[in-house]
Scaffold this motif. Sequence first.
Motif, PDB file in Angstrom:
ATOM      1  N   THR A 181     -11.580 -37.751 -22.961  1.00  0.00           N
ATOM      2  CA  THR A 181     -12.024 -38.889 -23.619  1.00  0.00           C
ATOM      3  C   THR A 181     -13.152 -38.759 -24.485  1.00  0.00           C
ATOM      4  OG1 THR A 181     -13.396 -39.585 -21.525  1.00  0.00           O
ATOM      5  CG2 THR A 181     -11.002 -40.244 -21.608  1.00  0.00           C
ATOM      6  N   LEU A 182     -13.513 -39.963 -25.011  1.00  0.00           N
ATOM      7  CA  LEU A 182     -14.812 -39.748 -25.847  1.00  0.00           C
ATOM      8  C   LEU A 182     -16.100 -39.382 -25.333  1.00  0.00           C
ATOM      9  CD1 LEU A 182     -14.181 -42.908 -28.243  1.00  0.00           C
ATOM     10  CD2 LEU A 182     -13.601 -40.438 -28.898  1.00  0.00           C
ATOM     11  N   THR A 183     -16.094 -39.822 -23.717  1.00  0.00           N
ATOM     12  CA  THR A 183     -17.089 -39.406 -23.060  1.00  0.00           C
ATOM     13  C   THR A 183     -17.000 -38.184 -22.375  1.00  0.00           C
ATOM     14  OG1 THR A 183     -16.115 -40.326 -21.119  1.00  0.00           O
ATOM     15  CG2 THR A 183     -17.820 -41.767 -22.431  1.00  0.00           C
ATOM     16  N   ALA A 212      -5.095 -43.831 -28.674  1.00  0.00           N
ATOM     17  CA  ALA A 212      -6.042 -44.559 -28.382  1.00  0.00           C
ATOM     18  C   ALA A 212      -7.414 -44.159 -28.794  1.00  0.00           C
ATOM     19  CB  ALA A 212      -5.966 -44.957 -26.733  1.00  0.00           C
ATOM     20  N   LYS A 213      -7.543 -42.758 -28.468  1.00  0.00           N
ATOM     21  CA  LYS A 213      -8.638 -42.008 -29.080  1.00  0.00           C
ATOM     22  C   LYS A 213      -8.888 -42.308 -30.747  1.00  0.00           C
ATOM     23  CE  LYS A 213     -11.262 -37.771 -29.108  1.00  0.00           C
ATOM     24  NZ  LYS A 213     -11.004 -36.169 -28.863  1.00  0.00           N
ATOM     25  N   LEU A 214      -7.833 -42.223 -31.186  1.00  0.00           N
ATOM     26  CA  LEU A 214      -7.776 -42.327 -32.808  1.00  0.00           C
ATOM     27  C   LEU A 214      -8.415 -43.887 -33.102  1.00  0.00           C
ATOM     28  CD1 LEU A 214      -7.317 -40.943 -35.522  1.00  0.00           C
ATOM     29  CD2 LEU A 214      -5.073 -41.813 -35.583  1.00  0.00           C
ATOM     30  N   ILE A 215      -7.756 -44.748 -32.268  1.00  0.00           N
ATOM     31  CA  ILE A 215      -8.357 -46.069 -32.780  1.00  0.00           C
ATOM     32  C   ILE A 215      -9.565 -46.270 -32.244  1.00  0.00           C
ATOM     33  CG2 ILE A 215      -7.747 -48.621 -31.803  1.00  0.00           C
ATOM     34  CD1 ILE A 215      -4.721 -47.759 -31.503  1.00  0.00           C
ATOM     35  N   TYR A 233     -16.115 -45.883 -36.252  1.00  0.00           N
ATOM     36  CA  TYR A 233     -16.463 -45.576 -37.545  1.00  0.00           C
ATOM     37  C   TYR A 233     -16.550 -46.736 -38.444  1.00  0.00           C
ATOM     38  CZ  TYR A 233     -15.537 -43.935 -42.432  1.00  0.00           C
ATOM     39  OH  TYR A 233     -15.751 -43.946 -44.197  1.00  0.00           O
ATOM     40  N   GLN A 234     -15.586 -47.673 -38.312  1.00  0.00           N
ATOM     41  CA  GLN A 234     -15.616 -49.081 -38.897  1.00  0.00           C
ATOM     42  C   GLN A 234     -16.905 -49.633 -38.636  1.00  0.00           C
ATOM     43  OE1 GLN A 234     -13.802 -50.467 -41.282  1.00  0.00           O
ATOM     44  NE2 GLN A 234     -12.194 -48.734 -41.265  1.00  0.00           N
TER      45      GLN A 234
END
Length: 412
Positions: A4-6, A129-132, A138-139
């Motif tokens: 995951t991102l973490t 999900a990670k891409l979203i 980023y947005q």
Amino acid sequence: MQETLTNKPPLILTIDDEKVIRNSFKDILEDNGYEVIQAENGHIGLKKIREHKPDLILCDLQMPEMNGLEVVRAVKEEFGKIPVLIVSGAGVLNDAIEAVRAGAWDYLVKPLFNMDILLQAVEKALDRAKLIAENEAYQKNLEKQTVKLQQEIEERKRTEKQLVQAEKMAALGDLVAGVAHEINTPLGIGVTGISYLNDATRAFKKRFTAGEATKTDLIKFMEDCEEACQITLSNLKRAAQLVAGFKQIAVDQSSDEKRIFNIKQYIDEILFSLYPRIKKTRHTVHVDGPEDLEMNSYPGALSQVLTNLIMNSLLHGFEDIEAGQITITVKKENHSIILRYEDNGKGMTEAQQKKIFDPFFTTKRGCGGTGLGMHLVFNLVSKKLNGEISCTSTVDKGTFFTITVPMGDVEN
């Protein structure tokens, strides 16, 4: 398996009323590095979602109390973007369509004889999900940077506006100082003339009262009166002329009022107001144009434009040049006024020409130059006068400006 991102192993929640299926999913997922928690029905599943915030949910469709579609709708409404994969033994197309419409990310049919299908579906959903999540981050960062950039632009515009106004006031202050100095001379001569006349009058009155005045004394007194009056009158007229010229230029520069005016006559008034600066040099200014040409526009803006161009020539163009020449030509073309300004100064390089109208660009950095004079000229011509300005220059040969502005309605 991805992290995951973490950078932690993804946490997966399996919701199924059949323990065997839950355990089989748990075994295969844990063998592939995932963390797994379980729930035997939808209500317990929602409770564990609130407690653990899983990265992905595997949910059965047909369950007692709360079915898979209700779980999907509840997750979508409360948690938004947690991916939910429906795993059902029904295998009915309508169920799959309804599940996807409710918010499910994928639909798998039990029994899964090849567990690679499950792993691929999980991997695909987590990738998405990670891409979203990365795109949203980023947005948000982009929006934050955009707001910051907009604030910086607005702050720069405010600062630039204040500096431009200060530049205008400084130019007006220079004009006041120059005219005030110029007025001192005729006023001083006028005071001297009146003082002399006062002394002569007292002296003659004293001799006349004592009965000692002669015809010669009267003639001399009258000659003194005439001479003093002529000197005083001519110098007071000169002072009045200076004040009148300065007053019109100053009013135009500060009021921004639109009116009809004679162009050549007004340029002469501008040059007259700048005379204190020009007379200290050997430079000359020549104006050529029809005597009766008028325009309906903003004389204050034109005054500021020409003042900045002339001062630019005096300070920059004629640096180290003893006797420079400025030529201002005015003519009418269709419904436009073409004003050409030219000096035979030291000119500019191609790089300097490209930046001539940029804010804060100056070749006199550290010597009092703000770099806003020509930027002010560009804004006044393009915005206030609704015209265009172009510049061409050659090193050691001079600089040439062409200003084209609407003539306006001069008949009404």
